[in-house]
Design an enzyme around this catalytic site. Sequence first.
Site, mmCIF file in Angstrom:
data_model
loop_
_atom_site.group_PDB
_atom_site.id
_atom_site.type_symbol
_atom_site.label_atom_id
_atom_site.label_comp_id
_atom_site.label_asym_id
_atom_site.label_seq_id
_atom_site.Cartn_x
_atom_site.Cartn_y
_atom_site.Cartn_z
ATOM 1 N N ASP A 1 79.722 39.126 28.205
ATOM 2 C CA ASP A 1 79.868 40.135 29.254
ATOM 3 C C ASP A 1 81.017 41.081 28.911
ATOM 4 O O ASP A 1 81.885 40.763 28.098
ATOM 5 C CB ASP A 1 80.106 39.480 30.629
ATOM 6 N N GLU B 1 82.825 35.776 31.580
ATOM 7 C CA GLU B 1 84.241 35.484 31.369
ATOM 8 C C GLU B 1 85.098 36.447 32.168
ATOM 9 O O GLU B 1 86.128 36.075 32.712
ATOM 10 C CB GLU B 1 84.580 35.586 29.879
#
Length: 433
Positions: free
Chosen positions: A79, A143
């Site tokens: 991400d 994350e």
Amino acid sequence: MAVTTLRAEVTDLLSRLIQVDTTNPPGNETAAAELLRDYLEASGVECELYARVPERANLVARIRGRGDGPTLLFLGHTDVVLADANEWSVAPFSGEVRDGEIWGRGALDMKSQVAAEAVAVASLARDGFEPSGDLIFAATADEEVGDGFGLSWLCEEHPDAVRCDLAINEGAGERVQLGGGAYYICATAEKMTAPFRIHVRGRSGHASMPNIADNALVKAAPLIERIAAYRPTQQVQQEVEACLRIVLGEVPPADEVFARMHEVDATFAELLQALLSETFSPTIIGASQKRNVIPALCTVEVDCRLLPGQTPAEIEPVVRAVLGDDVDYELEFLEAKGGTRSALDTPLWDAVDAWVAEADPEARAVPMCCAGFTDSHWLREAFGTVAYGFFPSRTMPGEVSATLIHSADERIPVDDLELGLDWLRFAARTVLA
Ligand SMILES: [Zn+2]
């Protein structure tokens, strides 16, 4: 495979990964996990997707070990944070290659390392590499926000997929010049973020008649000043100690570290200073919502970072001593995270050291505690993993990359991407020989 060199292969893969928009929220990391799976399976690597919800999959790939060597995990998150296209000089999800650099959101944080990890595993598989223990690659979701779709969820729900003795993650790797020496920073520990709120109560009233009220905002002011004036007791922990020994050749007492390092490098001295103690930074204040109403409540939120080993319970009396007892307040500690470390005398450290000696003989590796935290703490907490943040770079100066991460025009030199790939292949070959 038609690709001619690993350099071209990793450049192409990073470019394609950047083109998959995994802005978190909402993430949508499954598209990135599938791209990586297709890429790895073409080289015969065994892959599995694990997803708490279908659109947020984690990829785990594995080359099985031939014996009982340690398990090494290459970790990365797929991400990225939001990109405002208006601020960029290229389209942020273009993955454009221009003048030897790959541009786009995630080029540094951290699709570059993810791409290099995938290419390291794929190329080792094609080489017929038979590791002594398992070599795992985990490309995880979520994350940047941390809502429990990524590594924390894997550690909890699918521990066998990610259990490992050693792990290489993000966090550091930049080459720095300090005085006459060159050093590669390796993150072996992380401070804990342990934020707290101070609530100060007063009595509301009309702002036109201040004397009839008890202004909570004004009462909070001296508390904020006391936090700012606080000078914590400093200590030299193992990461700073090892770093000082390598850079200065000796370890000065804690209260002399800043001045001694300042003679060598002012910026690095500032960085080191934050690693000598807990830090308090008041960052958010809330009081009245209306200008003409004197607030009955003022809340001050403080970003507090603790050294590995320090706990919020231990620091609470310190905070209370700083605030004094002449103003009534309530103290509320929010959720603490991170604050873990790995040992320095490990086979993974030896690999970092040996790689630097080979790739850049003038330089040395130095361990460092990070002021922020990464997903490494999940592995350390769940499995006692030795996890280091190390993805080396030397073409783009660290002070430049630091300004591009989470910012506009994020990009990575192809030379640095190739250097990182070289490190990962070296690490797998060395640790899993
Ligand atoms: Zn990151």
